[in-house]
Scaffold this active site. Structure first.
Site, PDB file in Angstrom:
ATOM      1  N   HIS A 262       0.833  -1.205   0.000  1.00  0.00           N
ATOM      2  CA  HIS A 262       0.000   0.000   0.000  1.00  0.00           C
ATOM      3  C   HIS A 262       0.871   1.260   0.000  1.00  0.00           C
ATOM      4  O   HIS A 262       0.723   2.135  -0.863  1.00  0.00           O
ATOM      5  CB  HIS A 262      -0.919  -0.028   1.234  1.00  0.00           C
ATOM      6  CG  HIS A 262      -1.839   1.138   1.349  1.00  0.00           C
ATOM      7  ND1 HIS A 262      -3.134   1.116   0.924  1.00  0.00           N
ATOM      8  CD2 HIS A 262      -1.639   2.384   1.850  1.00  0.00           C
ATOM      9  CE1 HIS A 262      -3.712   2.290   1.150  1.00  0.00           C
ATOM     10  NE2 HIS A 262      -2.813   3.084   1.716  1.00  0.00           N
ATOM     11  N   GLU A 263       1.802   1.340   0.944  1.00  0.00           N
ATOM     12  CA  GLU A 263       2.655   2.531   1.023  1.00  0.00           C
ATOM     13  C   GLU A 263       3.588   2.604  -0.178  1.00  0.00           C
ATOM     14  O   GLU A 263       3.953   3.695  -0.627  1.00  0.00           O
ATOM     15  CB  GLU A 263       3.436   2.542   2.341  1.00  0.00           C
ATOM     16  CG  GLU A 263       2.574   2.485   3.610  1.00  0.00           C
ATOM     17  CD  GLU A 263       1.474   3.551   3.684  1.00  0.00           C
ATOM     18  OE1 GLU A 263       1.638   4.625   3.057  1.00  0.00           O
ATOM     19  OE2 GLU A 263       0.445   3.301   4.350  1.00  0.00           O
ATOM     20  N   HIS A 266       1.792   4.565  -2.778  1.00  0.00           N
ATOM     21  CA  HIS A 266       1.947   6.007  -2.531  1.00  0.00           C
ATOM     22  C   HIS A 266       3.351   6.460  -2.947  1.00  0.00           C
ATOM     23  O   HIS A 266       3.522   7.510  -3.573  1.00  0.00           O
ATOM     24  CB  HIS A 266       1.751   6.310  -1.039  1.00  0.00           C
ATOM     25  CG  HIS A 266       0.329   6.294  -0.567  1.00  0.00           C
ATOM     26  ND1 HIS A 266      -0.639   7.098  -1.114  1.00  0.00           N
ATOM     27  CD2 HIS A 266      -0.279   5.589   0.429  1.00  0.00           C
ATOM     28  CE1 HIS A 266      -1.801   6.892  -0.476  1.00  0.00           C
ATOM     29  NE2 HIS A 266      -1.606   5.976   0.456  1.00  0.00           N
ATOM     30  N   GLU A 301      -4.527   7.920  -2.982  1.00  0.00           N
ATOM     31  CA  GLU A 301      -5.029   6.637  -2.494  1.00  0.00           C
ATOM     32  C   GLU A 301      -5.296   5.679  -3.653  1.00  0.00           C
ATOM     33  O   GLU A 301      -5.202   4.459  -3.495  1.00  0.00           O
ATOM     34  CB  GLU A 301      -6.298   6.878  -1.662  1.00  0.00           C
ATOM     35  CG  GLU A 301      -6.717   5.729  -0.776  1.00  0.00           C
ATOM     36  CD  GLU A 301      -5.800   5.504   0.431  1.00  0.00           C
ATOM     37  OE1 GLU A 301      -4.908   6.331   0.695  1.00  0.00           O
ATOM     38  OE2 GLU A 301      -5.974   4.455   1.093  1.00  0.00           O
TER      39      GLU A 301
END
Lengths: 506, 506
Positions: A262-263, A266, A301
């Site tokens: 997830h990160e 980003h 996101e």
């Protein structure tokens, strides 16, 4: 000269915002316990000086001169767009009285302790007066910022410019209509085998695996780091230094694994911004006063959810990488098939807690909060009636009875900080990820890459269409340029429906 | 009101200086490779804003008002002293033309690459033009700052206020007269056994041992960290967050061991500053523009050298801690006696390189550099004659023939950065450490603590007499208050003589 002076100032504003980000990163990953109080003061000083510099008379006069200089350029000239973004930010800040900002910051600074105590005692009544003040101040803030239809629109502007209560309504309706029946249907099915994800996974090895998968999808560790924290986040100090964090549970592998992916998503966004935009308005959120290359919280996101879910929770990803995971955890995963692993990491289980929610139920938690915030701000919901409204929605969406306010309305940290207006970004990110992924997957090179464990074509697509532009184009402009239309829930709905029908044989 | 406004400004200056320190710490310990260029810009912006804030018209008018407010107070009133320190700093900066600061910074920014190349090729001629410019700019800087006797005095002021070429002369004479014969006499003796310090010492275990010894002498890890870097340093972001770093060689234990104790000494100083001085002039070097609680570079070095050498290289320390070291390295130290260990860590071996020098020969390297810098600045030594002068001194002091400029005049990074004036602090630190340790050791509680492995009495003595005062008193005032006299080389000379006579049976 005005344009050059203005860009020099924006460069400095960007430097100061990045300095704040570095101090925040350090506070959340490295700082010894004793440093908190003085670190707050250092951050407050930087924050005041940054705002003062941005709205100073010198900046305004440089802006006036710059506008005159670029007036004859076409509307899509980079210089003209950059100048326009500075104007927009200065107008925004000029509308908000300094006293209001100060009041909200002060309220936020005392809120955390009040909330912690209220949550630990599951005592909403002791948090309610703080929340009432927070709502009142944010309503005042909304009036100062200005809006056409709904005061909540003004509060969302900082995080998701252009999004409104009116535009969210059909989006949310469509998602609820698709998701709630899926959740119900899954509830009647046998849950997948899950035991192996709760075995003993030494943390150092989790770190190594996460790092390897992050690098495999294209995160550049020459311009990045992966560290440990309590609440995972990504933060960049220009595209040249983009850091991600995750958290580890020794008896629960998915947290670090998908947290890291997830990160990473980003991080890929920030690492992909055009180098020419470094220290310019296109890499500086001058409205939110945050040094970031991504254009909205929702757009950001979309990238984290795309790599976490569309890539990382896909069957193809594990067809290619389950052997890698087994290299790191031969005993823990020795008796597990890739099919079992894939089903387990996609388990759906309705729960009370947003941050523990699975992919399918997550949006229900978000929509509940967004609708409630909007209703608090327009006064149609009173703070005292909040627990009842919350619990009714949880029952409606997830079929669960909330056992206590600690597991209900008191679970999130957000309101304690004085901030209202940021929840919708999570769902917008999911929807946008679905839309981008649908378009990208139609490219045979990308599709074959995903099937064969080569993530470079997909990453390249995102760099070309999204990342490189930084904050030059709005979220919807990016969507139109890339997919031919503005935000559209259908690809996401189709993705969820197909995926969970398959996993749960619906 | 003027005083309160002034202190508010100093607090902000302190915050900004601490922010710079955090960015520097991060750059030297954590930052990924790609971040260097933009980090330099962030630091430059912070640096300009800090100086601008300190010397702004608003600060000057607050200072005028504050001076009037405290005029009637006694000279030893804290408020009056704080205001006087702001005045001193603003006067200092006002004397230096901005253009000169800019020129020196620009020269420094290109110097590192020139020096690196020159050193790698051992080619002084290619570095000489840069050094000539550096000397000329620093001479100009000295004239701007002002001095009574020698222009080098003006350059030392920022690091060692009050120290002059004239005051250093008798000090250096006394040290040379004592040290050179000791080094010669030791040269005729059998060297101690040393092999075991070059065995295989896994780095993680070195870290653990260093951390344990650092904590044992009183470093507070609740307000500190120990990290790895290339060139070890200590840095504080207020007394609440004081970080130390060290470097590790897998086949050479002393580097990390005594490096950690050295930086621990610096760290104890910063951790011991009176909490009431946080964010005040007494914890802010407004002349050097550095957020630090220690009063001069020499005073700071007195604390690092005290814990590294007077405590850490003493026989008593290892009588109490050799078993601890053996817990961590049972095989590496299994065949070693505490006597052998103690002799080995105190081995004297003249060499060309300052940073590798032992305790006894270190000051000779420092005096050589200080004398040469002063001679360059007053013009009595020309840059072109520098290698010859350097090599002659090395021959005179250490009896060695310098084989190349890379191992001679090109070895240090300092001059490449544009900076001249900071070497003497190391020797002043040694002398001051000797003087403080002599006084402290006369206290029976401290002496018995050192004999029994309890370092709290000595640390407490340093907190009471040195640390807590921050920058309130000058180095010599601290010395007079603590030892009854200003800087005096005799205790240090006596310490060195006794110690090395014993170790080498002279």
């Amino acid at each position: 000269m005005g344009y050059a002076r203005l860009m020099e100032t924006v460069g400095r504003v960007n430097d100061l915002l990045n300095a704040q980000s570095i101090l925040n990163w350090d506070a959340r990953t490295m700082m010894p316990h004793g440093g908190h109080e003085t670190r707050s003061k250092q951050l407050a000083t930087l924050s005041v000086l940054t705002r003062d510099l941005l709205v100073s008379d010198a900046t305004r006069s440089a802006l006036d001169a710059a506008e005159a200089e670029v007036a004859s350029k076409s509307d899509d000239a980079v210089e003209k767009q950059m100048v326009a973004q500075v104007r927009e930010a200065i107008d925004y800040h000029s509308r908000i009285p300094a006293d209001l900002t100060r009041q909200r910051a002060e309220l936020g600074s005392i809120g955390h302790a009040i909330w912690m105590k209220a949550r630990s005692e599951s005592d909403f009544a002791s948090f309610a007066p703080h929340l009432e003040k927070t709502v009142a101040l944010n309503r005042e803030m909304a009036e100062a910022i200005g809006y056409s239809e709904h005061p909540y629109d003004a509060l969302m502007y900082r995080f998701e410019p252009g999004e409104t209560v009116a535009s969210l309504k059909p989006l949310f309706n469509r998602l609820r209509e698709a998701i709630i029946p899926l959740v119900r249907a899954i509830g009647e099915k046998q849950p997948p085998r899950f035991d192996f994800l709760e075995r003993d996974y030494p943390i150092e090895t989790q770190y190594e695996l996460g790092r390897r998968l992050s690098a495999a999808v294209g995160y550049d560790f020459e311009r990045g780091r992966l560290d440990t924290t309590v609440h995972p986040f990504e933060v960049s100090f220009t595209r040249n230094d983009v850091r991600i964090t995750t958290r580890y549970y020794r008896n629960y592998l998915p947290a670090s694994l998908f947290g890291t992916l997830h990160e990473t998503g980003h991080g890929l966004y920030e690492q992909g911004v055009d180098p020419a935009y470094t220290r310019t308005p296109f890499a500086t959120d001058m409205v939110g006063l945050y040094a970031v290359g991504g254009v909205s919280f929702g757009a950001h996101e979309s990238q984290s959810r795309l790599w976490e879910n569309h890539v990382g929770r896909a069957r193809a990803f594990w067809d290619n990488n389950f052997d890698v995971a087994k290299e790191y955890f031969p005993e823990q995963l020795g008796d597990v098939s890739v099919e079992e692993f894939w089903r387990a990491i996609n388990r759906v289980r309705p729960g009370f807690i947003r941050v523990e929610a699975d992919e399918l139920t997550y949006d229900l938690h978000i929509m509940l909060r967004t609708d409630i915030e909007a209703a608090l701000i327009d006064g149609s919901l009173k703070v005292k009636d909040l627990p009842e409204a919350w619990n009714a929605k949880i029952k409606e969406y997830l079929g669960l009875e909330v056992p206590s306010d600690a597991k209900g309305v008191l679970q999130d940290v957000h309101w304690s900080s004085g901030q209202i207006g940021t929840f919708c970004n999570y769902t917008i990110g999911n929807v946008m990820a679905g839309q981008l992924f649908e378009t990208a997957s139609k490219d045979p090179g990308i599709a074959s890459g995903l099937a064969n464990g080569d993530y470079e074509p997909l990453r390249h697509f995102m760099v070309e269409n999204i990342h490189q532009h930084g904050r030059r184009y709005s979220r919807d402009t990016l969507l139109v340029r890339t997919t031919g239309r503005t935000l559209d829930p259908e690809p996401y709905v189709a993705y969820l429906t197909k995926k969970y029908q398959e996993i749960y044989s619906l």
